[in-house]
Design an enzyme around this catalytic site. Structure first.
Site, PDB file in Angstrom:
ATOM      1  N   ARG A  25       0.835  -1.195   0.000  1.00 30.65           N
ATOM      2  CA  ARG A  25       0.000   0.000   0.000  1.00 30.65           C
ATOM      3  C   ARG A  25       0.874   1.250   0.000  1.00 30.65           C
ATOM      4  NH1 ARG A  25      -3.601  -1.855   5.249  1.00 30.65           N
ATOM      5  NH2 ARG A  25      -4.261  -3.901   4.445  1.00 30.65           N
TER       6      ARG A  25
ATOM      7  N   ASP B 179       0.408   5.446   0.838  1.00 32.14           N
ATOM      8  CA  ASP B 179      -0.521   6.353   1.510  1.00 32.14           C
ATOM      9  C   ASP B 179      -1.066   7.392   0.547  1.00 32.14           C
ATOM     10  OD1 ASP B 179       0.020   5.075   3.913  1.00 32.14           O
ATOM     11  OD2 ASP B 179       1.615   6.475   4.454  1.00 32.14           O
TER      12      ASP B 179
ATOM     13  N   TYR C  63      12.436   3.144  -2.631  1.00 32.02           N
ATOM     14  CA  TYR C  63      11.714   4.405  -2.470  1.00 32.02           C
ATOM     15  C   TYR C  63      12.668   5.584  -2.635  1.00 32.02           C
ATOM     16  CZ  TYR C  63       7.383   2.389  -0.553  1.00 32.02           C
ATOM     17  OH  TYR C  63       6.203   1.715  -0.386  1.00 32.02           O
TER      18      TYR C  63
ATOM     19  N   ARG D  34       9.051   8.077   5.639  1.00 33.83           N
ATOM     20  CA  ARG D  34       8.762   9.483   5.934  1.00 33.83           C
ATOM     21  C   ARG D  34       9.296   9.899   7.302  1.00 33.83           C
ATOM     22  NH1 ARG D  34       2.473   9.649   4.650  1.00 33.83           N
ATOM     23  NH2 ARG D  34       2.672  11.697   5.660  1.00 33.83           N
TER      24      ARG D  34
END
Length: 252
Positions: A50, A52, A110, A198
């Site tokens: 997933r 966000d 990422y 994050r």
């Protein structure tokens, strides 16, 4: 019955994340709706993981089952003809029935991008977080060594994360100033906790800003306490670049 693997890219700004949610616009829901219309079957899409709300992707991977004999090479053009402008299929492959987009993933790459200019870039602000203060790339890079390898990343996980095992392996964590004032953090790992990249970014920014020392990164990691790490940085700077299905070899 066959299984199709798709690589998809999306601008996450106007999506409420990847996972389907009643009454909300999501990547999974949008793909399922179109695939169901195209095939005439009730299609369920499985993603590699997933993302966000507000997080982007260049290399998200999904799979679905269908009995409709559409040639593999036609899926990309067929779906892109009807998908919205912020969602794109970039590759399609037929895979064995035992393939699973999530369970078979070996690593994910990422990228988090930060703009430290005095004013945000009007045409890139959807894809990079504006932080108009000086950062030291040297300090940030010194700190990344502490998180490489296998660790309990509780300090870098959102407090409401449901998973019990918070051990993950980071193969790569690198900070570069790719253009004057533009910082890019590349992270590759075998899996990530909720908000992990994050929070890691927010902590590195505090180090780059001189608020804490690079050596404190190790102490934060060992504390296994979310409250000692930096703040959770906004979603717009984060992009899922690629998902790998063979063991990490050192190159994404």
């Amino acid at each position: 019955m066959g299984k199709i693997k798709l690589t998809v890219a999306y601008d996450g700004t106007d999506f409420s994340g990847f996972q389907r949610q009643p009454g909300k616009r999501t990547v999974q829901g949008t793909l399922e709706k179109l695939l169901t219309r195209v095939t005439g079957e009730s299609i369920s899409v499985i993603g590699s993981g997933r993302t966000d709300a507000g997080v982007h992707a260049l290399g998200q991977v999904i799979h679905f089952k269908t009995s409709v004999p559409i040639p593999t090479e036609r899926w990309v053009r067929l779906l892109n003809a009807s998908l919205p402008r912020d969602l794109l299929v970039t590759e399609a492959n037929e895979v064995p029935l035992e393939f699973h987009a999530q369970h078979d993933a070996c690593w994910k790459h990422y990228r988090y991008t930060i703009d430290t200019s005095s004013l945000p870039d009007l045409f890139r602000r959807r894809y990079q977080t504006h932080y108009p203060y000086p950062l030291s790339c040297v300090r940030m890079q010194r700190a990344t060594g502490y998180v490489l390898g296998t660790h309990d990343f509780t300090s870098f996980s959102a407090a409401r994360a449901q998973v019990k095992d918070r051990r993950r392996t980071l193969y790569r964590c690198e900070v570069k100033e790719v253009d004057p004032g533009i910082f890019s953090m590349e992270v590759v790992g075998n899996g990530f906790l909720y908000h992990m990249v994050r929070i890691l970014t927010g902590t590195l920014v505090e180090i780059g800003a001189g608020k804490i020392s690079p050596e404190e990164m190790g102490e934060i990691l060992q504390a296994k306490d979310r409250s000692v790490a930096g703040k959770t940085f906004p979603p717009e700077g984060l992009t899922l670049m690629k998902v790998g299905y063979t063991p990490w070899s050192g190159k994404p």
